[in-house]
Design a protein around this motif. Structure first.
Motif, PDB file in Angstrom:
ATOM      1  N   MET A 227      14.071  12.250   1.522  1.00 57.94           N
ATOM      2  CA  MET A 227      12.958  12.996   1.208  1.00 57.94           C
ATOM      3  C   MET A 227      13.402  13.924   0.067  1.00 57.94           C
ATOM      4  SD  MET A 227      10.422  15.152   3.460  1.00 57.94           S
ATOM      5  CE  MET A 227       9.194  14.103   4.105  1.00 57.94           C
TER       6      MET A 227
ATOM      7  N   HIS B 142       6.066   4.724   0.999  1.00 57.54           N
ATOM      8  CA  HIS B 142       6.600   6.156   0.989  1.00 57.54           C
ATOM      9  C   HIS B 142       6.811   6.490   2.349  1.00 57.54           C
ATOM     10  CE1 HIS B 142       4.550   6.687  -2.798  1.00 57.54           C
ATOM     11  NE2 HIS B 142       4.585   7.816  -2.828  1.00 57.54           N
ATOM     12  N   VAL B 143       6.404   5.863   3.437  1.00 58.37           N
ATOM     13  CA  VAL B 143       6.903   6.374   4.976  1.00 58.37           C
ATOM     14  C   VAL B 143       8.459   6.107   5.056  1.00 58.37           C
ATOM     15  CG1 VAL B 143       6.568   5.710   7.458  1.00 58.37           C
ATOM     16  CG2 VAL B 143       4.628   6.438   5.846  1.00 58.37           C
ATOM     17  N   PRO B 144       8.890   4.854   4.741  1.00 53.70           N
ATOM     18  CA  PRO B 144      10.321   4.806   4.962  1.00 53.70           C
ATOM     19  C   PRO B 144      11.278   5.296   3.969  1.00 53.70           C
ATOM     20  CG  PRO B 144       9.368   2.758   4.103  1.00 53.70           C
ATOM     21  CD  PRO B 144       8.099   3.428   4.663  1.00 53.70           C
ATOM     22  N   LEU B 145      10.872   5.214   2.514  1.00 50.04           N
ATOM     23  CA  LEU B 145      11.707   6.123   1.690  1.00 50.04           C
ATOM     24  C   LEU B 145      11.998   7.563   1.921  1.00 50.04           C
ATOM     25  CD1 LEU B 145      11.440   3.281   0.512  1.00 50.04           C
ATOM     26  CD2 LEU B 145      11.656   4.361  -1.906  1.00 50.04           C
ATOM     27  N   LYS B 146      10.767   7.943   2.169  1.00 55.56           N
ATOM     28  CA  LYS B 146      10.651   9.829   2.449  1.00 55.56           C
ATOM     29  C   LYS B 146      11.691   9.783   3.647  1.00 55.56           C
ATOM     30  CE  LYS B 146       7.400  11.661  -0.525  1.00 55.56           C
ATOM     31  NZ  LYS B 146       6.274  12.661  -0.839  1.00 55.56           N
ATOM     32  N   LEU B 147      11.373   9.084   4.639  1.00 52.07           N
ATOM     33  CA  LEU B 147      12.315   9.232   5.876  1.00 52.07           C
ATOM     34  C   LEU B 147      13.782   9.438   5.554  1.00 52.07           C
ATOM     35  CD1 LEU B 147      12.503  10.062   8.939  1.00 52.07           C
ATOM     36  CD2 LEU B 147      12.465   7.489   9.237  1.00 52.07           C
ATOM     37  N   ALA B 148      14.013   8.238   4.903  1.00 52.70           N
ATOM     38  CA  ALA B 148      15.272   8.059   4.525  1.00 52.70           C
ATOM     39  C   ALA B 148      15.931   8.969   3.474  1.00 52.70           C
ATOM     40  CB  ALA B 148      15.500   6.435   3.856  1.00 52.70           C
TER      41      ALA B 148
ATOM     42  N   ARG C 292       9.882  12.335   9.396  1.00 58.61           N
ATOM     43  CA  ARG C 292      11.013  13.191   8.876  1.00 58.61           C
ATOM     44  C   ARG C 292      11.034  14.692   9.756  1.00 58.61           C
ATOM     45  NH1 ARG C 292      14.003  13.100   4.595  1.00 58.61           N
ATOM     46  NH2 ARG C 292      15.671  14.850   4.490  1.00 58.61           N
TER      47      ARG C 292
ATOM     48  N   VAL D  65       8.206   0.584  10.652  1.00 58.23           N
ATOM     49  CA  VAL D  65       8.869   0.286   9.158  1.00 58.23           C
ATOM     50  C   VAL D  65       9.801   1.670   9.234  1.00 58.23           C
ATOM     51  CG1 VAL D  65       8.587   0.651   6.779  1.00 58.23           C
ATOM     52  CG2 VAL D  65       7.362  -0.977   7.971  1.00 58.23           C
ATOM     53  N   PRO D  66       9.418   2.836   9.527  1.00 57.55           N
ATOM     54  CA  PRO D  66      10.375   3.937   9.378  1.00 57.55           C
ATOM     55  C   PRO D  66      11.332   3.784  10.376  1.00 57.55           C
ATOM     56  CG  PRO D  66       8.074   4.595  10.257  1.00 57.55           C
ATOM     57  CD  PRO D  66       8.081   3.230   9.711  1.00 57.55           C
TER      58      PRO D  66
ATOM     59  N   LEU E 175      14.065   1.113   9.886  1.00 55.01           N
ATOM     60  CA  LEU E 175      14.993   1.653   8.626  1.00 55.01           C
ATOM     61  C   LEU E 175      16.017   2.364   9.287  1.00 55.01           C
ATOM     62  CD1 LEU E 175      15.685   1.400   5.574  1.00 55.01           C
ATOM     63  CD2 LEU E 175      14.145   3.250   5.129  1.00 55.01           C
TER      64      LEU E 175
ATOM     65  N   ASP F  93       3.609  10.221   5.498  1.00 57.82           N
ATOM     66  CA  ASP F  93       4.878   9.910   4.869  1.00 57.82           C
ATOM     67  C   ASP F  93       6.105  11.276   5.200  1.00 57.82           C
ATOM     68  OD1 ASP F  93       4.214  11.981   2.829  1.00 57.82           O
ATOM     69  OD2 ASP F  93       3.971  10.188   1.565  1.00 57.82           O
TER      70      ASP F  93
ATOM     71  N   TYR G  15       0.820  -1.218   0.076  1.00 56.81           N
ATOM     72  CA  TYR G  15      -0.035  -0.130  -0.150  1.00 56.81           C
ATOM     73  C   TYR G  15       0.748   1.266   0.015  1.00 56.81           C
ATOM     74  CZ  TYR G  15       0.839  -0.637   5.128  1.00 56.81           C
ATOM     75  OH  TYR G  15       1.501  -0.999   6.054  1.00 56.81           O
ATOM     76  N   HIS G  16       0.261   2.372  -0.325  1.00 56.86           N
ATOM     77  CA  HIS G  16       1.243   3.705  -0.407  1.00 56.86           C
ATOM     78  C   HIS G  16       2.064   3.904   0.531  1.00 56.86           C
ATOM     79  CE1 HIS G  16       1.566   8.068  -0.288  1.00 56.86           C
ATOM     80  NE2 HIS G  16       1.176   8.149  -1.391  1.00 56.86           N
ATOM     81  N   ASP G  17       1.638   3.855   1.839  1.00 53.98           N
ATOM     82  CA  ASP G  17       2.422   4.720   2.843  1.00 53.98           C
ATOM     83  C   ASP G  17       3.588   3.360   3.274  1.00 53.98           C
ATOM     84  OD1 ASP G  17       1.677   6.923   3.202  1.00 53.98           O
ATOM     85  OD2 ASP G  17       0.181   6.618   4.784  1.00 53.98           O
ATOM     86  N   GLN G  18       3.374   2.051   2.858  1.00 52.39           N
ATOM     87  CA  GLN G  18       4.298   1.019   3.445  1.00 52.39           C
ATOM     88  C   GLN G  18       5.638   1.372   2.648  1.00 52.39           C
ATOM     89  OE1 GLN G  18       4.242  -3.305   1.844  1.00 52.39           O
ATOM     90  NE2 GLN G  18       3.922  -3.563   4.221  1.00 52.39           N
TER      91      GLN G  18
END
Lengths: 329, 329
Positions: free
Chosen positions: A274, A266-272, B247, B267-268, B271, B243, A261-264
């Motif tokens: 953004m 988006h949440v980690p990638l945008k934290l890592a 951050r 998840v975030p 990571l 998302d 799903y979207h946030d699965q």
């Protein structure tokens, strides 16, 4: 040969012209020739250095001359830029520039398109009946099975579903849809030049369901989809524990994560990462990337917007356009 | 005065004794005095340097003498350690050591407890009818409204629900439950010594529902809960775009994120800082932290396990125990 990319300006009242003006002076000209589709005045209003850019009327001429940088309005002249102001007319121009870019890509005049952000409220005021850019583009190219993907700082996620409520994402989760997403993710890696791409498939539930104790979808929907794709020769693994799989991708074990799903994703990638986030629409017959941010009306005109995401979007589009070249992983 | 902490050894066939042996030689003795509850032989089998530790039979004596480091078996002698072997008996010992730790905390003999991992299969074989440690502890202290929290490298998440299927997490999402979680998160910050803690409340849906276009829960459930808690004087904000909110916490705008389901927080945070992840059970009448990893049977006995998470768990427990002290943020 550099990739020929069309870059749409998006809603000129947002930060689009600002990030574009910066990116145009910084981008890697050996990797891509750029045709900006948008309003030359909006661009030169934010950056004096863009005044000398080549304004073209005949796009065919740009393609054959392969001038490294040119601006074309596609017949749609925008009103004067008012940073942060909601406008139907700037919304309309943004969409029509996008349409022009898609047509160039379908005709082969450009190798791919990169889009700056539109304002959803603005396009609705202008009478467009779509959630955003991506639906609009998918309809123009007649590709119903596209997938929203996010690339950010070496991490990649392809989503089974995107802009839908989480409850709806659960309903959309079928074996067929997961398998299609795995195939689209695998093809996307191939277009990036990654041969034998390693696809990690996340579970849906905590701990990927812990053998059915924390949900049935992981075993009953995701696992059969993974098995089906493995049988078809794709290097894919899953369902994997969601709160570990992104770390494993970061450690280099996988090239992409298929997110449920979207946030699965988006949440980690945008934290890592953004600032470097790039939206990539996979499963289309054309190459299309987009910045990972919105119009940001709240900071438009203030000189605060950074071009990192747009530069990354150009870079990814250029890589995807050169799919005949085998890059190192 | 150092915090007095009981540290349970967990399942001795997992990596518990290995991370414990390392942590005991590295921990900050000025911050905490440790009473290990577990099997002294399992510990000395993995590290010769632990052989001289003070084995106590009478825990009352430890408390009054405040020896900095001691080991107590609480009357439960484990079988010989076989790394990676599933065992009902090592499962039983792990649970009874936990029970002993909880009793010491309730009696005030220790200021908090830190738990090493148990194996869920092992405790089921031993006849315990609970999902894991946390349920067991919550039942012992009669606290039904606890919340699973994760602290990792300066990031903190408190979860509205934890080990349930995602579909069940959606059903559990009520205004009351979200408001309770905000209050528990706020109290947790206070126990950490953070006055005027800033609580960010994540939305449930993509973009926090985008004004209802991507789901109703953000406006209808989460927003009223946030309003209720603000009216009660808590500095909380939300529903915020999932998302982006992590951050913003990383940038220092918030002290904690209230996450709507297990993986939204896990998840975030995993990571960003997997090795330092600490589970914290908030809402109990006692201080309880736990390592963020499992028994890891696959690497037990191989000398690969790292003590980072256990050291972080001790550190957090010590901070939570000294709630009368006002720390700098």
């Amino acid at each position: 040969m550099p990739a020929r990319l069309a870059v749409t300006m998006g809603d000129i009242n947002g930060i689009g012209p600002e990030v574009l003006a910066q990116a145009l002076t910084m981008h890697d000209a050996s990797a891509c020739s750029l045709l900006v589709i948008g309003d030359a005045d909006a661009l030169s209003a934010v950056s004096a250095s863009t005044r000398d850019f080549n304004r073209v009327d005949d796009v065919g001429a740009w393609g054959s001359a392969s001038a490294p940088l040119a601006i074309w309005d596609a017949g749609h002249i925008a009103p004067t830029r008012v940073p942060g102001e909601l406008s139907a007319e700037t919304g309309r121009c943004a969409m029509e520039w996008t349409r022009a870019a898609v047509e160039l890509a379908l005709a082969g005049t450009v190798d791919g398109i990169v889009t700056c952000p539109i304002n959803k409220e603005g396009i609705r005021l202008a009478g467009y009946d779509c959630m955003g850019h991506t639906d609009f583009i998918a309809e123009l190219v007649d590709a119903p099975e596209y997938r929203m993907s996010l690339f950010a700082g070496g991490l990649r996620a392809v989503h089974v579903s995107a802009h839908v409520p989480l409850a709806e994402a659960l309903r959309l989760l079928t074996r067929e849809r997961v398998a299609d997403t795995i195939r689209i993710a695998h093809d996307g890696l191939k277009r990036l030049g990654i041969v034998r791409g390693r696809v990690a498939v996340a579970g849906l539930n905590p701990h990927a369901g812990e053998n059915g104790m924390l949900g049935h979808e992981d075993r009953e929907i995701i696992l059969p989809a993974v098995d089906e794709c493995r049988a078809a020769g794709i290097d894919c693994t899953g369902p994997l524990v969601p709160d570990a799989v992104f770390r494993h991708m970061q450690d280099g074990r996988y090239d992409v994560v298929v997110a449920m799903y979207h946030d699965q994703g988006h949440v980690p990638l945008k934290l890592a990462a953004m600032d470097e986030a790039v939206n990539v629409t996979l499963g289309l017959p054309i190459v299309r990337t987009s910045v990972g941010h919105g119009t940001a009306y709240d900071i438009a005109g203030k000189g605060l917007a950074k071009p990192d995401s747009l530069l990354a979007a150009m870079d990814v589009a250029a890589r995807l356009s050169n799919s005949n070249v085998e890059h190192a992983r």
